[in-house]
Design an enzyme around this catalytic site. Structure first.
Site, short mmCIF file in Angstrom:
data_model
loop_
_atom_site.label_atom_id
_atom_site.label_comp_id
_atom_site.label_asym_id
_atom_site.label_seq_id
_atom_site.Cartn_x
_atom_site.Cartn_y
_atom_site.Cartn_z
N GLU A 137 33.76 -11.26 -11.46
CA GLU A 137 32.86 -12.11 -12.22
C GLU A 137 32.27 -13.19 -11.31
O GLU A 137 33.00 -13.85 -10.58
CB GLU A 137 33.64 -12.76 -13.38
N LEU A 139 30.03 -15.64 -12.58
CA LEU A 139 29.43 -16.74 -13.35
C LEU A 139 29.88 -18.10 -12.83
O LEU A 139 30.92 -18.22 -12.18
CB LEU A 139 29.79 -16.61 -14.84
N ASN A 197 32.69 -16.24 -2.61
CA ASN A 197 33.19 -17.61 -2.74
C ASN A 197 33.48 -18.25 -1.39
O ASN A 197 33.30 -19.45 -1.21
CB ASN A 197 34.44 -17.65 -3.63
N CYS A 249 38.17 -22.14 -8.77
CA CYS A 249 37.89 -20.92 -7.99
C CYS A 249 37.83 -21.13 -6.48
O CYS A 249 38.62 -20.53 -5.76
CB CYS A 249 36.60 -20.28 -8.49
N LYS A 252 41.20 -22.08 -4.46
CA LYS A 252 42.25 -21.04 -4.46
C LYS A 252 41.74 -19.75 -3.83
O LYS A 252 42.50 -19.04 -3.18
CB LYS A 252 42.76 -20.80 -5.88
N LYS A 310 32.49 -30.44 -11.76
CA LYS A 310 31.03 -30.28 -11.67
C LYS A 310 30.44 -30.60 -13.04
O LYS A 310 31.18 -30.66 -14.02
CB LYS A 310 30.66 -28.87 -11.20
N ARG A 317 40.19 -28.98 -13.03
CA ARG A 317 41.10 -28.39 -12.05
C ARG A 317 40.59 -28.67 -10.64
O ARG A 317 39.43 -28.41 -10.33
CB ARG A 317 41.23 -26.88 -12.30
#
Ligand SMILES: NC(=O)c1ccc[n+]([C@@H]2O[C@H](COP(=O)([O-])OP(=O)(O)OC[C@H]3O[C@@H](n4cnc5c(N)ncnc54)[C@H](O)[C@@H]3O)[C@@H](O)[C@H]2O)c1
Length: 424
Positions: A137, A139, A197, A249, A252, A310, A317
């Site tokens: 994913e 998104l 990422n 995200c 990690k 954000k 987190r």
């Protein structure tokens, strides 16, 4: 939630299963446990159309399903690797109840090889081959629905063509604008998510390092951004300096990729630097505030605007704002916070250690400084006169470069930002 809701919205019959009873009860009372623009309306519409259900009862949901998506959290373990405890527990839970023709799909971000391992584990239970696909994913929190229904691309990691076709069929309503559906092996799909990422995090750490250089050398990172971004090989996207990346995200996933690289005998030197620069950048406001007050904040009142990692989410987190808040609490300062959506999450973590303001402006009353940590729209065009009047001393530490230094200087503020000369 977003995956399930969007699939329901495109006409599928979806059951979302979670072990968190309180979360499911809230959903069944019509309350949405996370803030995500557009999600609430979409959940309600699909619940009332009886295409979307929420339950803790896994067995009927799995035994009726042709596709079983695993969207469980894969947080960081102590050694940096992705923690797959919850994922394996779900695999064990679903195994006895899967239809023989069911396809299991990992939506969670999982280390390379996980699909293959799930396949083996399911075979041990069922004695049959089970199709396990990877469908990472991409998104973004804050625009999750928009990103899901208008993806730049969909990636499907499959072993059999038929499984690719099944997933393509499911995604067709979201790909009407000719965005690509990319079929590859599960391993490539799993890696694609980490590489995406890792590169995005690299861009952030890179521009932050350049911003710090600008500050030392007297340049302005905004001008430098303009200077480089028109080069089509470089572009403007994701090159905004700030207080470091956070969220559930990037941190990690960068560390999980480092761990995977090490396990395969590759030294992840770029990722180590990206992670290291980010850890330092999360403390950049601490350095600036500490220096301004000569290291002594006892008795000072510091206002913090923005707590979520954000804008347009209530997710805190790994939020850089909390690194600052934690430090401020050790200095003897009082901390007055505001966030349009994340206040409840922060309150449940910090209790009465902080002063919570419903309005951004009231957080400023008697403040010795304001730190801006999240670029919410609410903070972009404030009434500067009112800010000036409410604060005890007009000092702003802007971690998101929301304002123009020369305007702030003209208005009488002392103004620090990222990668630009301080004024006032
Ligand atoms: N949040 C994002 O923006 C985003 C984007 C892309 C990919 N991802 C990936 O998606 C995955 C999920 O992320 P998230 O942010 O939604 O996580 P999350 O922690 O918000 O949600 C995970 C849910 O799984 C539930 N769960 C845990 N164990 C379970 C079990 N045994 N049975 C049923 N449910 C169980 C939890 O109760 C929780 O509600 C992660 O791998 C993440 O990396 C997230």
């Amino acid at each position: 939630m977003v995956t399930g809701t969007c699939f329901a919205d495109s006409g599928n019959d979806v059951t979302c299963v979670d072990i968190d009873r309180a979360k499911i009860e809230r959903l069944n009372r019509g309350e949405i446990p996370i803030y995500e623009p557009g999600l609430e309306e979409m959940v309600r519409e699909n619940q009332s159309a009886e295409r979307l259900r929420f339950t803790t009862d896994l067995v009927p949901a799995v035994s009726a399903a042709s596709l079983v998506f695993l969207a469980i959290g894969t947080p960081q373990s102590d050694d940096g690797a992705a923690n797959l405890t919850a994922l394996w527990s779900v695999v064990d839970d679903i195994a006895p109840h899967l239809r023989p023709d069911a396809v299991v799909v990992t939506k969670s971000t999982v280390p390379v090889g996980t699909c293959a391992k799930i396949s083996l584990r399911l075979k041990e239970y069922t004695g049959q081959d089970c199709d396990v696909a990877s469908n990472p994913e991409f998104l973004k929190e804050g625009s999750a629905i928009e990103d899901f229904i208008k993806p730049d691309r969909v990636v499907a990691g499959v072993r059999r063509e038929e499984v690719g076709e099944m997933l393509h069929e499911l995604y067709k309503p979201f790909l009407r604008t000719e965005k690509p559906f990319l079929v590859m092996s599960p391993e490539s799909a799993e890696l694609t998510k980490y590489v995406a990422n890792a590169l995005l995090s690299t861009k952030i750490s890179f521009i932050n390092e350049m911003a710090n250089l600008c500050e030392r050398m007297g340049g302005d990172i905004n001008d430098v951004r303009r200077g480089i971004g028109h080069d089509t090989r470089i572009g403007f996207a994701f090159l905004f300096p700030g207080v470091g990346y956070g969220g559930s995200c990037f941190p990690k996933d960068v560390r999980a990729l480092m761990k995977m690289a090490e396990e395969h005998g590759v030294s992840p030197r770029i990722m180590q630097a990206v992670d290291g620069v980010n850890e330092t950048q999360k403390r950049v406001m601490i350095e600036k505030i500490g220096a301004h007050f000569g290291g002594n904040l006892r008795g000072k009142a510091i206002a913090v605007w923005g707590l979520a990692f954000k804008p347009r989410t209530d997710d805190i987190r790994e939020a850089p704002a909390l690194v600052l808040v934690d430090w401020l609490l050790t200095t003897g300062a009082t901390v007055r916070v505001h966030d349009p959506e994340a206040m409840e999450n922060v309150r449940s973590q910090y209790g009465d250690k902080l002063t919570y303001s419903d309005k951004a402006m009231s957080a400023l009353d008697g403040a010795d400084a304001l730190a801006i940590m999240t670029e919410w729209g609410d903070y972009q065009r404030p009434e500067f006169k009112e800010i000036f009047q409410r604060m005890r001393s007009p000092v702003i530490f802007d971690g998101r470069n929301l304002y123009e230094p020369w305007t702030m200087e003209r208005l009488g503020f002392t103004y620090y930002s990222i990668g630009r000369p301080a004024v006032g």
